[in-house]
Design a protein around this motif. Sequence first.
Motif, PDB file in Angstrom:
ATOM      1  N   ALA A 100       0.866  -1.186   0.000  1.00 60.52           N
ATOM      2  CA  ALA A 100       0.000   0.000   0.000  1.00 60.52           C
ATOM      3  C   ALA A 100       0.901   1.234   0.000  1.00 60.52           C
ATOM      4  CB  ALA A 100      -0.881  -0.002   1.261  1.00 60.52           C
ATOM      5  N   THR A 101       0.946   1.920  -1.163  1.00 59.90           N
ATOM      6  CA  THR A 101       1.812   3.111  -1.253  1.00 59.90           C
ATOM      7  C   THR A 101       1.006   4.257  -1.860  1.00 59.90           C
ATOM      8  OG1 THR A 101       2.478   2.541  -3.501  1.00 59.90           O
ATOM      9  CG2 THR A 101       3.871   1.702  -1.704  1.00 59.90           C
ATOM     10  N   GLU A 102       1.405   5.502  -1.542  1.00 57.48           N
ATOM     11  CA  GLU A 102       0.831   6.667  -2.227  1.00 57.48           C
ATOM     12  C   GLU A 102       1.907   7.726  -2.332  1.00 57.48           C
ATOM     13  OE1 GLU A 102      -1.964   9.190  -0.365  1.00 57.48           O
ATOM     14  OE2 GLU A 102      -0.843   9.372   1.512  1.00 57.48           O
ATOM     15  N   THR A 103       1.785   8.611  -3.314  1.00 55.74           N
ATOM     16  CA  THR A 103       2.713   9.741  -3.399  1.00 55.74           C
ATOM     17  C   THR A 103       1.921  11.015  -3.092  1.00 55.74           C
ATOM     18  OG1 THR A 103       2.236   9.993  -5.748  1.00 55.74           O
ATOM     19  CG2 THR A 103       4.142   8.622  -5.155  1.00 55.74           C
ATOM     20  N   VAL A 104       2.556  11.881  -2.314  1.00 55.14           N
ATOM     21  CA  VAL A 104       1.910  13.128  -1.883  1.00 55.14           C
ATOM     22  C   VAL A 104       2.649  14.284  -2.553  1.00 55.14           C
ATOM     23  CG1 VAL A 104       1.401  14.592   0.104  1.00 55.14           C
ATOM     24  CG2 VAL A 104       1.386  12.071   0.347  1.00 55.14           C
ATOM     25  N   THR A 105       1.979  14.971  -3.449  1.00 53.91           N
ATOM     26  CA  THR A 105       2.698  16.081  -4.106  1.00 53.91           C
ATOM     27  C   THR A 105       2.219  17.429  -3.573  1.00 53.91           C
ATOM     28  OG1 THR A 105       1.031  15.822  -5.823  1.00 53.91           O
ATOM     29  CG2 THR A 105       3.195  14.844  -6.257  1.00 53.91           C
ATOM     30  N   ASP A 106       1.000  17.454  -3.033  1.00 56.69           N
ATOM     31  CA  ASP A 106       0.511  18.743  -2.532  1.00 56.69           C
ATOM     32  C   ASP A 106       0.330  18.620  -1.020  1.00 56.69           C
ATOM     33  OD1 ASP A 106      -2.485  20.762  -3.127  1.00 56.69           O
ATOM     34  OD2 ASP A 106      -0.939  20.797  -1.579  1.00 56.69           O
ATOM     35  N   SER A 107       1.073  19.410  -0.244  1.00 57.03           N
ATOM     36  CA  SER A 107       1.070  19.244   1.219  1.00 57.03           C
ATOM     37  C   SER A 107      -0.347  19.406   1.771  1.00 57.03           C
ATOM     38  CB  SER A 107       2.000  20.259   1.869  1.00 57.03           C
ATOM     39  OG  SER A 107       1.726  21.543   1.371  1.00 57.03           O
ATOM     40  N   ARG A 108      -1.187  20.207   1.080  1.00 53.16           N
ATOM     41  CA  ARG A 108      -2.557  20.397   1.607  1.00 53.16           C
ATOM     42  C   ARG A 108      -3.330  19.095   1.541  1.00 53.16           C
ATOM     43  NH1 ARG A 108      -2.784  25.538  -2.064  1.00 53.16           N
ATOM     44  NH2 ARG A 108      -2.391  23.784  -3.433  1.00 53.16           N
ATOM     45  N   ALA A 109      -2.856  18.194   0.608  1.00 56.34           N
ATOM     46  CA  ALA A 109      -3.605  16.931   0.441  1.00 56.34           C
ATOM     47  C   ALA A 109      -3.087  15.874   1.407  1.00 56.34           C
ATOM     48  CB  ALA A 109      -3.407  16.434  -0.980  1.00 56.34           C
ATOM     49  N   PHE A 110      -2.033  16.204   2.177  1.00 52.95           N
ATOM     50  CA  PHE A 110      -1.459  15.154   3.011  1.00 52.95           C
ATOM     51  C   PHE A 110      -2.358  14.843   4.209  1.00 52.95           C
ATOM     52  CE2 PHE A 110       1.518  12.348   4.778  1.00 52.95           C
ATOM     53  CZ  PHE A 110       1.572  12.577   6.141  1.00 52.95           C
ATOM     54  N   GLU A 111      -2.825  13.639   4.293  1.00 53.32           N
ATOM     55  CA  GLU A 111      -3.631  13.217   5.442  1.00 53.32           C
ATOM     56  C   GLU A 111      -2.956  11.997   6.079  1.00 53.32           C
ATOM     57  OE1 GLU A 111      -5.957  16.142   5.786  1.00 53.32           O
ATOM     58  OE2 GLU A 111      -6.050  14.373   7.126  1.00 53.32           O
ATOM     59  N   LEU A 112      -2.602  12.112   7.341  1.00 49.43           N
ATOM     60  CA  LEU A 112      -2.032  10.939   8.000  1.00 49.43           C
ATOM     61  C   LEU A 112      -3.188  10.004   8.349  1.00 49.43           C
ATOM     62  CD1 LEU A 112       0.797  10.077   9.010  1.00 49.43           C
ATOM     63  CD2 LEU A 112       0.156  10.954  11.260  1.00 49.43           C
ATOM     64  N   PRO A 113      -3.138   8.735   7.937  1.00 49.45           N
ATOM     65  CA  PRO A 113      -4.258   7.844   8.253  1.00 49.45           C
ATOM     66  C   PRO A 113      -4.295   7.532   9.753  1.00 49.45           C
ATOM     67  CG  PRO A 113      -2.456   6.594   7.294  1.00 49.45           C
ATOM     68  CD  PRO A 113      -2.059   8.049   7.235  1.00 49.45           C
ATOM     69  N   GLU A 114      -5.429   7.059  10.211  1.00 51.73           N
ATOM     70  CA  GLU A 114      -5.495   6.566  11.597  1.00 51.73           C
ATOM     71  C   GLU A 114      -4.443   5.473  11.742  1.00 51.73           C
ATOM     72  OE1 GLU A 114      -7.458   8.981  13.385  1.00 51.73           O
ATOM     73  OE2 GLU A 114      -7.200   7.078  14.518  1.00 51.73           O
ATOM     74  N   CYS A 115      -3.534   5.594  12.706  1.00 53.46           N
ATOM     75  CA  CYS A 115      -2.521   4.531  12.814  1.00 53.46           C
ATOM     76  C   CYS A 115      -1.998   4.444  14.241  1.00 53.46           C
ATOM     77  CB  CYS A 115      -1.381   4.821  11.848  1.00 53.46           C
ATOM     78  SG  CYS A 115      -0.593   6.407  12.153  1.00 53.46           S
TER      79      CYS A 115
END
Length: 480
Positions: A100-115
């Motif tokens: 399970a991977t994702e790339t984050v290019t826009d910091s506003r879109a960065f969401e840390l999942p529940e973990c």
Amino acid sequence: MISSERMAQVDANAAALGVPRKQLMESSGNAVAREVRAVADPGARVAVVTGRGNNGGDGFVAVRFLDDYDTSVHLLGREETIATDIARENWAALRRGDYATETVTDSRAFELPECDVVVDAMLGTGVTGALREPEATAAERINESDATVVAVDVPSGVDANTGDADGTAVEADRVVTFHDRKPGLDSLDAEVAVADIGVPAAAERFVGPGDMLPVRQGSGADDARVYVVGGGPYTGAPALAAQAALRAGANLSFVAAPGPVAPQIQGYAEDLIVQSYEGERLDPEQVPDLVDTAESYDDVVVLGPGLGNADETLEAAERFLAEFSGRAVVDADALPVVPEVETDATLVCTPNRKELAKMGGPEVESADALADRADEIEAFAAELGHVVVAKAEDDVISDGERTRVSKAGTSGMTVGGTGDTLAGATAGLFAAHDAFESACMATYANGRAAELLDEERHDGLLASDLLDALPRAIWGDDDA
Ligand SMILES: NC(=O)C1=CN([C@@H]2O[C@H](COP(=O)(O)OP(=O)(O)OC[C@H]3O[C@@H](n4cnc5c(N)ncnc54)[C@H](O)[C@@H]3O)[C@@H](O)[C@H]2O)[C@H](O)CC1
Ligand SMILES: [K+]
């Protein structure tokens, strides 16, 4: 304790010894996974937030050792911007392995999942300045979460050498750092574990291509001037030393020599600027002018080559060091006076086995036994208060606290004059680097130059042959 800069040198030496960074990264990632296991049970949710350098690479590797956890990987930036091959290869393995991977290019879109656990693999020893986006926002999200934070090598945003952070930094619960503690970690409010990642001890103990990084990465002193105070009974030694200084980066190389021999020394090389003084040999009357010239115009002095050991010359050498407060390499006949004199100068002394004993250092019975006496040489350097390069089959370089050994070189180096090129090369480097680093680099380079020549021919090496091989040895044809 190891600085970031020294860690990079040790990594390069490990690679030259046959342990490549990718292998070290595998060990690093495995160590990170072990740290996660220490704080959470299998099945726990682990978010691995990664940067684009090798710190991120460690995070990519760690995921492969956590298959029994619920992992997700969040690469900050486009995958094309991953900065190193070994990180890129480990990212590609995750993609092909359907992690399970994702790339984050826009910091506003960065969401840390529940973990339950966050692995902070954004930045390590490669950080420069305050965290930029999207790392800054990611660090804030990580700090806001109530997950346990495990930082890889250094909490992102923290300077590994000082513990300071120019801006936002990750507040880690635990840090797993590699190979050795970093100075800046002690001041952190975090549990720090040091993971052995399989760096061979030789990568630190022996000088290698990694030790050349200061001169290969640094900007040399662009107007360095070396001043060789030598010559008298002998004329070849000062000429070799002065030429070696130029080959090691000095811009101008002067030789101060007695009138009768000055033209002969000049005759060896038009590149040198030979200045003569009255008399047959160095004597105390010359010293005030020589010190004045050295202090006014020059960056580094080489005191000793070819001076001879007449009483008045030794007295003059002692007086020079008593009055001189700059940087100097002391070699050959001037060495015995160093333990006798109080000096404000910063010295690199380059005794061979016999000269070491004459200076009051350990008596070493054979050339192949010197490296076994490294501890005693370190103690001698500490007592002397200066850097010592004890030369033999293997050379021992020590500033009284740090001690390294150089195995670089060939059997042909027993020929006369290789000590003169070492002294000159040390001076050339000393203009822009600290005494101990200059001594380590020059010792490695002098030996490496002989190795490069040896590939072309066998014994019959001349010290003067080293001169045109020195630049290749210093600026590198190896893979540091
Ligand atoms: N022997 C070892 O200790 C090993 C350590 N390993 C790991 O390698 C990192 C150092 O990797 P490096 O690629 O040199 O640097 P980083 O990954 O820390 O960061 C570089 C990366 O980050 C970008 N960057 C720099 N400053 C900033 C900033 N202020 N804001 C945002 N982004 C920044 C830069 O552009 C680069 O892309 C070490 O810490 C260990 O974790 C190796 O795995 C193996 C051996
Ligand atoms: K980190």
